[in-house]
Design a protein around this motif. Structure first.
Motif, mmCIF file in Angstrom:
data_model
loop_
_atom_site.group_PDB
_atom_site.id
_atom_site.type_symbol
_atom_site.label_atom_id
_atom_site.label_comp_id
_atom_site.label_asym_id
_atom_site.label_seq_id
_atom_site.Cartn_x
_atom_site.Cartn_y
_atom_site.Cartn_z
ATOM 1 N N SER A 126 0.806 -1.224 0.000
ATOM 2 C CA SER A 126 0.000 0.000 0.000
ATOM 3 C C SER A 126 0.832 1.264 0.000
ATOM 4 O O SER A 126 0.329 2.341 -0.315
ATOM 5 C CB SER A 126 -0.920 0.016 1.223
ATOM 6 N N ASP A 127 2.091 1.187 0.352
ATOM 7 C CA ASP A 127 2.936 2.364 0.518
ATOM 8 C C ASP A 127 3.058 3.157 -0.779
ATOM 9 O O ASP A 127 3.510 2.641 -1.798
ATOM 10 C CB ASP A 127 4.327 1.931 1.001
ATOM 11 N N GLU A 128 2.668 4.426 -0.746
ATOM 12 C CA GLU A 128 2.754 5.329 -1.894
ATOM 13 C C GLU A 128 2.087 4.727 -3.119
ATOM 14 O O GLU A 128 2.560 4.860 -4.240
ATOM 15 C CB GLU A 128 4.225 5.660 -2.208
ATOM 16 N N PHE A 129 0.978 4.086 -2.923
ATOM 17 C CA PHE A 129 0.254 3.437 -4.012
ATOM 18 C C PHE A 129 -0.431 4.491 -4.873
ATOM 19 O O PHE A 129 -1.194 5.305 -4.380
ATOM 20 C CB PHE A 129 -0.777 2.465 -3.430
ATOM 21 N N ASP A 130 -0.154 4.490 -6.170
ATOM 22 C CA ASP A 130 -0.697 5.511 -7.063
ATOM 23 C C ASP A 130 -2.064 5.124 -7.617
ATOM 24 O O ASP A 130 -3.037 5.850 -7.467
ATOM 25 C CB ASP A 130 0.274 5.770 -8.220
ATOM 26 N N SER A 131 -2.141 3.970 -8.276
ATOM 27 C CA SER A 131 -3.401 3.549 -8.884
ATOM 28 C C SER A 131 -3.395 2.043 -9.082
ATOM 29 O O SER A 131 -2.374 1.462 -9.477
ATOM 30 C CB SER A 131 -3.601 4.245 -10.235
ATOM 31 N N PHE A 132 -4.520 1.429 -8.830
ATOM 32 C CA PHE A 132 -4.653 -0.003 -9.066
ATOM 33 C C PHE A 132 -4.588 -0.333 -10.550
ATOM 34 O O PHE A 132 -4.305 -1.473 -10.914
ATOM 35 C CB PHE A 132 -5.998 -0.502 -8.520
ATOM 36 N N LEU A 133 -4.872 0.646 -11.398
ATOM 37 C CA LEU A 133 -5.045 0.366 -12.821
ATOM 38 C C LEU A 133 -4.002 1.042 -13.693
ATOM 39 O O LEU A 133 -4.207 1.255 -14.878
ATOM 40 C CB LEU A 133 -6.448 0.813 -13.256
ATOM 41 N N ILE B 237 -13.195 3.635 -22.542
ATOM 42 C CA ILE B 237 -14.134 3.215 -23.581
ATOM 43 C C ILE B 237 -14.987 2.053 -23.091
ATOM 44 O O ILE B 237 -16.188 1.972 -23.404
ATOM 45 C CB ILE B 237 -13.369 2.841 -24.869
ATOM 46 N N SER B 238 -14.399 1.145 -22.328
ATOM 47 C CA SER B 238 -15.158 0.011 -21.792
ATOM 48 C C SER B 238 -16.326 0.496 -20.941
ATOM 49 O O SER B 238 -17.442 -0.042 -21.018
ATOM 50 C CB SER B 238 -14.249 -0.900 -20.964
ATOM 51 N N VAL B 239 -16.069 1.520 -20.124
ATOM 52 C CA VAL B 239 -17.136 2.092 -19.298
ATOM 53 C C VAL B 239 -18.197 2.733 -20.186
ATOM 54 O O VAL B 239 -19.412 2.562 -19.974
ATOM 55 C CB VAL B 239 -16.565 3.125 -18.301
ATOM 56 N N ASP B 240 -17.768 3.465 -21.211
ATOM 57 C CA ASP B 240 -18.711 4.121 -22.120
ATOM 58 C C ASP B 240 -19.569 3.096 -22.860
ATOM 59 O O ASP B 240 -20.772 3.315 -23.064
ATOM 60 C CB ASP B 240 -17.958 4.988 -23.128
ATOM 61 N N PRO C 269 -21.796 2.693 -14.034
ATOM 62 C CA PRO C 269 -20.526 2.942 -13.343
ATOM 63 C C PRO C 269 -19.810 4.159 -13.919
ATOM 64 O O PRO C 269 -19.854 4.401 -15.128
ATOM 65 C CB PRO C 269 -19.734 1.654 -13.606
ATOM 66 N N GLU C 270 -19.174 4.920 -13.061
ATOM 67 C CA GLU C 270 -18.477 6.123 -13.490
ATOM 68 C C GLU C 270 -17.029 5.850 -13.853
ATOM 69 O O GLU C 270 -16.465 6.522 -14.713
ATOM 70 C CB GLU C 270 -18.538 7.190 -12.396
ATOM 71 N N LYS C 271 -16.423 4.870 -13.189
ATOM 72 C CA LYS C 271 -15.012 4.575 -13.412
ATOM 73 C C LYS C 271 -14.830 3.096 -13.718
ATOM 74 O O LYS C 271 -15.689 2.276 -13.423
ATOM 75 C CB LYS C 271 -14.178 4.952 -12.182
ATOM 76 N N TYR C 272 -13.661 2.782 -14.295
ATOM 77 C CA TYR C 272 -13.367 1.393 -14.635
ATOM 78 C C TYR C 272 -13.270 0.525 -13.386
ATOM 79 O O TYR C 272 -13.667 -0.640 -13.402
ATOM 80 C CB TYR C 272 -12.046 1.325 -15.426
ATOM 81 N N GLU C 273 -12.760 1.097 -12.298
ATOM 82 C CA GLU C 273 -12.702 0.357 -11.034
ATOM 83 C C GLU C 273 -14.091 -0.107 -10.624
ATOM 84 O O GLU C 273 -14.277 -1.249 -10.203
ATOM 85 C CB GLU C 273 -12.114 1.227 -9.922
ATOM 86 N N GLU C 274 -15.075 0.781 -10.753
ATOM 87 C CA GLU C 274 -16.444 0.439 -10.383
ATOM 88 C C GLU C 274 -16.993 -0.647 -11.298
ATOM 89 O O GLU C 274 -17.706 -1.551 -10.851
ATOM 90 C CB GLU C 274 -17.331 1.682 -10.460
ATOM 91 N N LEU C 275 -16.663 -0.561 -12.576
ATOM 92 C CA LEU C 275 -17.160 -1.550 -13.543
ATOM 93 C C LEU C 275 -16.638 -2.943 -13.227
ATOM 94 O O LEU C 275 -17.415 -3.900 -13.133
ATOM 95 C CB LEU C 275 -16.755 -1.142 -14.957
#
Length: 382
Positions: A178-185, A215-218, A290-296
């Motif tokens: 988790s240290d200085e974690f920027d983004s899961f994706l 685009i996947s979310v769209d 869903p608004e973001k890919y994480e949510e999708l």
């Protein structure tokens, strides 16, 4: 610094004998307590999240150096050795059905550590998301069967999880910190080691796939019904767009002069159709918007097949390509005994051993256990 990675290990059966297991727990506890005393809880998690330190640690406590059981046994020994009461660290999850208990365990231990409700919710999300990414977004043919979550009383965490490949001959281990974690994706695995690299691996957790994520979310939010034609053309004689790109000549200059063209039905890279039941999952996702890919990707039923389908359609319709590179990098701490990728650096190697010796001398092991551990380290000096 983020320390994460992947290691490939052959599948071995059997269990550590009881006499060895009890000693592994004692040595794991002693080494961990020295690190905790000298450097703190966060440092211990950072070391566990380093795949090479983890592998070395497994060797020192006496397990097979290249067995897939290293992950299960070492995490089990740490779970038995470390307690929230004495060390301020909880080791959660495990193998098979125990891995699915992690969210409930996080809620319980989060309350024990007096973490905020928001923090606990984020921890549960981190557990689920790290598993979803390694199991579905990175499609490397390994299916997760083990998930271990290490949590400190301050809310820092590390994940060590393992997947098995299709022929059940090898396992691949994934590390998170988790240290200085920027983004899961956005390329979360930054310290990856592996002796095998697949030629083609869909990696939807790569920075290169960022536009395809959007685009996947769209595609979902625009109603997935219009995607059916890319999988099941109504006219069996009519061909879809997908196979055309794989089988057609490279010169498309005459397209404007053609009134009509027919294309083959399936693109080989797709290797799938989505059933009516699977389309229902996409329609339910559409209803949620869903608004973001994480949510999708966190929605129920959104697994590897649907993630892959959306990525391929994104390429076909919009020309946006996802990353197809296996997220594996080669890294060695001390070189290799056969000179690959370079000869062993004995000075660095000896320094590493001396550092571990110093830790063992300061540990709480009795003299016989301490001597045995040091002897195991000494054999690598020859």
């Amino acid at each position: 610094m983020q320390r994460k990675g992947i290691a490939n290990l052959p599948m071995h059966t059997g269990h550590a004998p009881r006499w060895l297991w009890t000693r592994m727990v004692k040595l794991s506890k002693a080494i961990s307590e020295v690190i905790l005393e000298e450097y703190g809880q966060k440092e211990l998690l950072e070391r566990i999240s380093d795949p090479y330190w983890f592998q070395s640690f497994s060797c020192v406590i006496g397990f097979d150096w290249h067995s897939s059981g290293t992950t299960t046994t070492t995490c089990g020994a740490l779970r038995a050795a470390l307690t929230p009461e004495d060390h301020g660290i909880a080791v959660l999850g495990g193998k098979g059905k125990n891995s699915r208990k992690t969210p409930r365990q996080l809620e319980s231990k989060g309350e024990y550590f007096n973490l905020s409700d928001k923090n606990i919710d984020n921890l549960v999300k981190s557990s689920k998301l790290s598993a979803k990414i390694d199991n579905a977004c990175i499609q490397d043919s390994y299916t997760l069967y083990q998930h271990n979550f290490f949590l400190t009383e301050k809310g820092d965490w590390a994940v060590v999880q393992q997947g098995m490949n299709l022929d059940k001959k090898y396992a691949r281990r994934y590390h998170w910190m988790s240290d200085e974690f920027d983004s899961f994706l956005e390329d979360p695995h930054t310290g990856i080691s592996c002796d095998k690299k697949r030629k083609s691996t869909l990696n939807m957790a790569s920075k290169e796939s960022k536009e395809v994520q959007k685009i996947s979310v769209d595609l979902i939010n625009d109603n997935p019904d219009h995607l059916r034609k890319y999988f099941r053309p109504k006219d069996p004689e009519q061909t879809s767009l997908m196979d055309f790109f794989d089988n057609s000549p490279a010169d498309f200059s005459n397209f404007n002069n053609q009134e009509e063209f027919t294309m083959p039905q399936h693109h080989p890279v797709l290797e799938m159709d989505l059933s009516d039941k699977e389309f229902e999952v996409l329609k339910k996702a559409y209803e949620i918007q869903p608004e973001k890919y994480e949510e999708l990707i966190m929605l129920n039923g959104i697994g590897p097949k649907k993630i892959r389908a959306l990525a391929l359609i994104s390429d076909i319709i919009y020309g946006e390509k996802a990353s197809w590179r296996d997220p594996v990098k080669y890294s060695f701490a001390h070189g290799g005994k056969d000179g690959f990728p370079y000869p062993v650096d004995r000075e660095t190697y000896d320094h590493s051993i001396e550092t571990m010796k110093d830790a063992l001398y300061q540990s709480k092991l009795d003299d016989n256990e301490k001597l045995g551990a040091i002897k195991r380290l000494n054999k690598y000096m020859a």
